[in-house]
Design an enzyme around this catalytic site. Structure first.
Site, PDB file in Angstrom:
ATOM      1  N   HIS A   1      -6.510  36.195  62.966  1.00  0.00           N
ATOM      2  CA  HIS A   1      -7.648  36.317  63.883  1.00  0.00           C
ATOM      3  C   HIS A   1      -8.611  37.417  63.448  1.00  0.00           C
ATOM      4  CE1 HIS A   1      -5.887  33.954  67.422  1.00  0.00           C
ATOM      5  NE2 HIS A   1      -6.855  33.287  66.854  1.00  0.00           N
TER       6      HIS A   1
ATOM      7  N   ARG B   1      -8.654  14.014  64.949  1.00  0.00           N
ATOM      8  CA  ARG B   1      -7.337  13.698  64.399  1.00  0.00           C
ATOM      9  C   ARG B   1      -6.304  13.844  65.507  1.00  0.00           C
ATOM     10  NH1 ARG B   1      -4.879  17.365  59.750  1.00  0.00           N
ATOM     11  NH2 ARG B   1      -4.587  18.843  61.429  1.00  0.00           N
TER      12      ARG B   1
ATOM     13  N   GLU C   1      -2.432  11.713  52.889  1.00  0.00           N
ATOM     14  CA  GLU C   1      -1.892  13.017  52.486  1.00  0.00           C
ATOM     15  C   GLU C   1      -0.422  12.923  52.056  1.00  0.00           C
ATOM     16  OE1 GLU C   1      -2.628  15.683  55.773  1.00  0.00           O
ATOM     17  OE2 GLU C   1      -2.007  14.224  57.264  1.00  0.00           O
TER      18      GLU C   1
ATOM     19  N   CYS D   1     -11.104  15.979  53.233  1.00  0.00           N
ATOM     20  CA  CYS D   1     -11.251  17.098  54.175  1.00  0.00           C
ATOM     21  C   CYS D   1     -10.298  18.256  53.888  1.00  0.00           C
ATOM     22  CB  CYS D   1     -11.071  16.614  55.605  1.00  0.00           C
ATOM     23  SG  CYS D   1      -9.446  15.938  55.924  1.00  0.00           S
TER      24      CYS D   1
ATOM     25  N   ARG E   1       3.263  24.517  50.883  1.00  0.00           N
ATOM     26  CA  ARG E   1       1.926  25.102  50.910  1.00  0.00           C
ATOM     27  C   ARG E   1       1.868  26.474  51.571  1.00  0.00           C
ATOM     28  NH1 ARG E   1      -1.413  21.166  55.155  1.00  0.00           N
ATOM     29  NH2 ARG E   1      -2.672  22.952  55.713  1.00  0.00           N
TER      30      ARG E   1
ATOM     31  N   ASN F   1      -4.722  19.245  51.232  1.00  0.00           N
ATOM     32  CA  ASN F   1      -3.817  20.381  51.465  1.00  0.00           C
ATOM     33  C   ASN F   1      -2.369  19.889  51.474  1.00  0.00           C
ATOM     34  OD1 ASN F   1      -6.204  21.669  51.867  1.00  0.00           O
ATOM     35  ND2 ASN F   1      -6.021  21.832  54.086  1.00  0.00           N
ATOM     36  N   ASP F   2      -2.143  18.817  52.204  1.00  0.00           N
ATOM     37  CA  ASP F   2      -0.788  18.267  52.253  1.00  0.00           C
ATOM     38  C   ASP F   2      -0.487  17.398  51.043  1.00  0.00           C
ATOM     39  OD1 ASP F   2       0.690  19.236  54.450  1.00  0.00           O
ATOM     40  OD2 ASP F   2      -0.691  18.204  55.799  1.00  0.00           O
TER      41      ASP F   2
HETATM   42  C1  PEP Z   1      -4.885  18.425  54.740  1.00  0.00           C
HETATM   43  O1  PEP Z   1      -3.661  18.270  54.779  1.00  0.00           O
HETATM   44  O2  PEP Z   1      -5.553  18.442  53.693  1.00  0.00           O
HETATM   45  C2  PEP Z   1      -5.658  18.604  55.972  1.00  0.00           C
HETATM   46  C3  PEP Z   1      -6.969  18.624  55.954  1.00  0.00           C
HETATM   47  O3  PEP Z   1      -4.995  18.784  57.126  1.00  0.00           O
HETATM   48  P1  PEP Z   1      -4.203  20.112  57.521  1.00  0.00           P
HETATM   49  O4  PEP Z   1      -4.678  21.220  56.630  1.00  0.00           O
HETATM   50  O5  PEP Z   1      -4.523  20.337  58.960  1.00  0.00           O
HETATM   51  O6  PEP Z   1      -2.768  19.734  57.299  1.00  0.00           O
HETATM   52 MG    MG Z   2      -2.594  17.751  56.544  1.00  0.00          MG
END
Ligand code: PEP
Ligand code: MG
Length: 594
Positions: free
Chosen positions: A199, A342, A441, A512, A475, A464-465
């Site tokens: 934060h 989502r 993902e 994303c 991660r 990311n996933d």
């Molecule tokens: C991802 O996994 O790339 C994603 C955008 O979702 P999150 O980071 O919320 O898992």
């Molecule tokens: Mg994700």
């Protein structure tokens, strides 16, 4: 984290939080943990008054936090929820209730009881495998710290008293501390602890103060009045810089400031390549409060609304009405731009206690996201109803996370169909044409993309996933962070396949993950042919500006070369060289590491 020493100047590297270069004197703030000097048993006849002493301290802290909240400067008002969360923590039964219980049952002094409650909470947080949530322990520590100081009768230095142009150096700063910073005076801040999603980092961004967190040893190495250079773009901090370094960074500071204002002025221009290809740039948000910033930074919609934070922020589950109001407001503010909501992406260990889910060995591979929702259809339906109802008030799209195969899509759409039917029967309005998409993902979804594309309206690639699952690296585990490689050829080939399959089926495909906000990745993502990119709102002006300098045709041609390179480091090197040539200002302003 690295540190090295040359003859005089010393360098540290931490987590960059807000870009900008500042050069100034250090001001050390004592925000180290208050030492608990006394741990003692309390006589029977003193137990009640010890409990009252604790209650009084909590009330005092409550007043302090309320006063800080009321005096927040306008530009950070939208983040007042952080102080609200501290006020909630203050009275949370796990902290407040359990400390009182300990004083009464174990007959120990308030400080000791509070310390025990904090340790218990830390243990619980440690088991939560989610960076955002585990970072929240620092909020609990900040609140505990304030109570401890109040119990000890030492209020601590108020940061609002600092009236010199300094760089605050602290072990940690609470969001309340950050709010008290005298913006005109404080040039920047550095801390030993903290991560990108803490934060305090969020506040630094809202206040637009260059900052670096997670430096580990800053307070040990920096003395009051030491000259510091803080580079909030790269995470570099230089203690006692020599003449030459100072001149170099002065130049960089100037360039960066000029660059930031020039791209901010152009943030409402479309992201259109020199050869006329237009890429919609949307934002990722976690809270309704961020929507205003999305518009300000020129976002053309919300590509990812991570709805789980609303569940984590409220204690227990939010009601359908609360969810509906929240989604409706986001959709209305963003209209006519689209908002992709989502559905819940709660992880295995998150909410384990509230939902009575047994602990999992590998939460990232456990009962999370869509699996959890399909397992708890009643919880899922509440959210789907709220999303559908809100869809009558804007342009909402619905997106399922962590899909691993067709069966999950069919099952999720079946439940969605039931909810739509209920609304029809009750005559409740919703968008009958609402688009339904999935996050790509999980590697199995990549391989099955051709078939999955027949059943949905769009794909959104969550790198990311995807990187985590494809490269088998956690991660949130700092020990394997070096292997988290967006440029790994396997990842690029996966994205390429998903894009091809989406195009073949005639559905939209966007990305994303954090990759979309990395300046180095932009030309590759263009070359891959993604229809839209979604990222944190602050990066939008930068990404738009990069796209405006690239050519789609060139990005495509270069991608043909990139996709043949055998290792992530070769890809990175290639892209780095090309980006330096095509967007030279990125290197000059420090967005590309030297
Ligand atoms: C991802 O996994 O790339 C994603 C955008 O979702 P999150 O980071 O919320 O898992
Ligand atoms: Mg994700």
């Amino acid at each position: 984290m690295t540190s090295d020493s040359t003859a005089e100047e010393r360098r540290l590297r931490g987590v960059p939080v807000y870009p900008g270069v500042v050069i100034g004197k250090a001001h050390l703030v004592d925000r180290s943990r208050v030492k608990i000097m006394y741990q003692y048993l309390v006589n029977d006849d003193r137990v009640q008054s010890e409990a009252r002493r604790f209650e009084t301290a909590v009330r005092t802290v409550e007043k302090q936090l309320l006063a800080i909240k009321n005096e927040m400067p306008g530009r950070v008002k939208e983040h007042s929820f952080i102080l609200d969360s501290h006020l909630l923590i203050l009275k949370d039964s796990m902290l407040y209730g359990s400390t009182l219980d300990r004083i009464l049952a174990e007959k120990i002094n308030a400080e000791w009881a509070l310390k025990k409650s904090l340790e218990n909470l830390k243990e619980i947080f440690r088991q939560i495998d989610d960076e955002y949530i585990s970072n929240r322990i620092s909020d609990v520590e900040n609140v505990t710290e304030r109570i401890m100081r109040t119990l000890a009768g030492e209020p601590g230095q108020s940061l609002s008293d600092i009236d010199q142009r300094v760089i605050i150096t602290a072990h940690d700063l609470s969001p309340a501390d950050t709010t008290e910073l005298n913006i005109g005076k404080v040039m920047g801040f550095i801390t030993d602890v903290g991560g990108r999603t803490s934060h305090t980092a969020i506040m630094a961004q809202a206040l637009e103060i260059p900052a670096v967190v997670g430096l580990e040893k800053a307070t040990a190495l920096v003395d009051d009045n030491d000259l510091l250079i803080v580079d909030g773009s790269t995470g570099d901090v230089i203690i006692d810089p020599d003449e030459e370094t100072i001149i170099r960074y002065q130049e960089k500071a100037l360039q960066l400031e000029k660059y930031k204002s020039s791209i901010a002025r152009k943030s409402h221009l479309p992201a259109q390549t020199v050869d006329g290809h237009r890429v919609p740039i949307t934002a990722n948000i976690e809270f309704l409060e961020e929507v205003a910033a999305v518009r300000e930074y020129g976002g053309e919609g919300i590509g990812l609304y991570r709805t789980e934070f609303l569940y984590l922020r409220s204690r227990g589950f939010p009601t359908e009405e609360e969810l509906f109001e929240d989604y409706r407001e986001v959709a209305e503010i963003m209209y006519p731009f689209p908002v992709s909501i989502r559905t819940l992406d709660l992880g295995g260990d998150k909410f384990a206690s509230a939902l009575d889910i047994s602990k999992e060995m590998n939460p990232a591979l456990g009962l999370r996201a869509i699996r959890f929702c399909l397992n708890e259809p009643e919880i899922f339906k509440v959210q789907l109803r709220a999303i559908l109802r809100a869809s009558a008030h804007g342009k909402i799209q619905l997106m399922f996370p962590m899909i691993s195969g067709l069966q999950e899509i069919i099952a999720a759409k079946q439940i969605l169909g039931e909810v739509k039917q209920e609304l029809e029967e009750k005559g409740i309005e919703y968008d009958r044409e609402i688009k339904v998409g999935i996050m790509i993902e999980v590697p199995s979804a990549v391989i099955m993309a051709e078939i999955l594309a027949q059943h949905v309206d769009f794909f959104s690639i969550g790198t990311n996933d995807l990187i985590q699952y494809a490269l088998a690296i956690d991660r949130v585990n700092e020990h394997v962070a070096y292997m988290y490689q967006p440029f790994h050829p396997a990842i690029l080939k996966m994205i390429q396949h998903v894009v091809e399959m989406a195009k073949k089926a005639g559905i939209a495909v966007s990305l994303c993950g954090e990759m979309a906000s990395d300046p180095l990745c932009i030309s590759v993502l263009l070359g891959l042919g993604l229809d839209a990119l979604s990222m944190n709102a602050r990066t939008i002006p930068l990404v738009k500006n990069i796209i405006r300098q690239l050519s789609m045709e060139q990005a495509r041609t270069e991608f043909e070369k990139v996709i043949c390179l055998p290792t992530a480091s070769e890809v990175r090197e290639f892209i780095q060289d090309r980006t330096r040539e095509l967007v030279p200002e990125l290197a000059q302003t420090g967005y590309l590491s030297e």
